[in-house]
Motif scaffolding. Structure first.
Motif, PDB file in Angstrom:
ATOM      1  N   ALA A  69       4.825  -1.522   6.743  1.00  0.00           N
ATOM      2  CA  ALA A  69       3.409  -1.371   6.420  1.00  0.00           C
ATOM      3  C   ALA A  69       2.599  -1.010   7.663  1.00  0.00           C
ATOM      4  N   ARG A  70       2.908  -1.657   8.789  1.00  0.00           N
ATOM      5  CA  ARG A  70       2.192  -1.364  10.033  1.00  0.00           C
ATOM      6  C   ARG A  70       2.411   0.086  10.448  1.00  0.00           C
ATOM      7  N   VAL A  71       3.644   0.548  10.388  1.00  0.00           N
ATOM      8  CA  VAL A  71       3.964   1.916  10.797  1.00  0.00           C
ATOM      9  C   VAL A  71       3.296   2.927   9.870  1.00  0.00           C
TER      10      VAL A  71
ATOM     11  N   SER B 214      12.097   6.854   3.959  1.00  0.00           N
ATOM     12  CA  SER B 214      11.486   7.533   2.815  1.00  0.00           C
ATOM     13  C   SER B 214      10.360   6.700   2.227  1.00  0.00           C
ATOM     14  N   GLU B 215      10.489   5.369   2.317  1.00  0.00           N
ATOM     15  CA  GLU B 215       9.427   4.497   1.797  1.00  0.00           C
ATOM     16  C   GLU B 215       8.127   4.680   2.571  1.00  0.00           C
TER      17      GLU B 215
ATOM     18  N   GLY C 122      -2.943   8.619  -4.693  1.00  0.00           N
ATOM     19  CA  GLY C 122      -2.274   7.593  -5.481  1.00  0.00           C
ATOM     20  C   GLY C 122      -1.210   8.224  -6.366  1.00  0.00           C
ATOM     21  N   ASP C 123      -0.705   7.450  -7.306  1.00  0.00           N
ATOM     22  CA  ASP C 123       0.342   7.925  -8.197  1.00  0.00           C
ATOM     23  C   ASP C 123       0.433   6.966  -9.376  1.00  0.00           C
TER      24      ASP C 123
ATOM     25  N   LEU D 139       4.707  -0.948  -1.284  1.00  0.00           N
ATOM     26  CA  LEU D 139       4.249  -0.428   0.005  1.00  0.00           C
ATOM     27  C   LEU D 139       3.182   0.647  -0.194  1.00  0.00           C
ATOM     28  N   ASP D 140       3.359   1.520  -1.183  1.00  0.00           N
ATOM     29  CA  ASP D 140       2.338   2.525  -1.495  1.00  0.00           C
ATOM     30  C   ASP D 140       0.990   1.854  -1.742  1.00  0.00           C
ATOM     31  N   MET D 141       1.008   0.802  -2.553  1.00  0.00           N
ATOM     32  CA  MET D 141      -0.232   0.119  -2.912  1.00  0.00           C
ATOM     33  C   MET D 141      -0.884  -0.535  -1.699  1.00  0.00           C
TER      34      MET D 141
END
Length: 224
Positions: free
Chosen positions: A75-77, A133-134, A145-146, A152-154
């Motif tokens: 998440a930080r990266v 890829s994540e 969004g999707d 992680l996306d959220m």
């Protein structure tokens, strides 16, 4: 940015709403984070506010990640690098989007504000082949969004909208209040729906795909 400098970045800003748990990074992860931030400083050297925003998103994302059981390092990266291509001149950004084959079905000029995440996700592996890829997916999805967002996306999507440098609009204050206390899908939904409302309220162009995502999320939430 080392942990001791977090408060310096947010000096004078209210961060009392942030989840309190802090990560424990390995020495290798600390070095990698420092390297990503140094590279971003060069990439955004003419955009100091964007650079500060990116560091802030990274820090908020790691806190949210810990609150929701997600890897804080990823998440930080992703937060640090999410606006990697934001500093590009408009014409260059549109040219790169075209060269990369990004096609949203409308003229590039209509969706220029959301292209930087997609461009970055495709170009960053050339600079940092180790990115997962994540992480790349979270960077790509942080603007539009999707319908099927990963945790992680959220986290990256929400962190981008509520980091402390954002103005204290009522919707943002509400999202901050819910950060870490409501479920992650509910927090993302609030952020996404408020974003759609903002576009409509300000009479801006609403990308047709956004409406499709909105309706998909409405139906998915109703089914659950």
């Amino acid at each position: 940015m080392s942990r001791k400098n977090d408060c310096k970045l947010w000096k004078g800003l209210d961060v009392s709403w942030l989840p309190k748990k802090l990560p424990a990074y390995s020495d290798a992860e600390v070095v990698a984070i420092d390297n990503y931030e140094a590279a971003l400083a060069k990439q955004l050297e003419r955009k100091p506010k964007r650079f500060s925003h990116s560091l802030s998103v990274g820090l908020v994302a790691e806190r949210l990640a810990l609150a929701y059981g997600i890897d804080p390092y990823l998440a930080r990266v992703a937060g640090i690098l999410h606006d990697w291509s934001k500093g590009l001149p408009k014409d260059e950004l549109l040219g790169r989007a075209s060269a990369l084959g990004i096609d949203l079905g409308v003229d590039y000029s209509l969706v220029e504000p959301v292209l930087h995440g997609m461009v970055a996700a495709r170009e960053l592996p050339g600079n940092f082949p180790e990115l997962t890829s994540e992480v790349l997916q979270a960077i790509e999805r942080h603007t539009l969004g999707d319908s099927h967002m990963s945790p992680l996306d959220m986290v990256i999507f929400v962190a981008d909208g509520i980091e402390p440098f954002r103005k204290n609009a009522p919707a943002i204050v509400s999202q901050r209040t819910h950060a870490g206390s409501t479920s992650l899908p509910d927090l993302f939904w609030e952020s996404f729906a408020d974003g759609v409302s903002y576009v409509i309220d300000t009479r801006r162009y609403l990308y047709p795909g956004t409406l499709n995502i909105y309706n998909d999320l409405v139906l998915s939430r109703a089914a659950n």
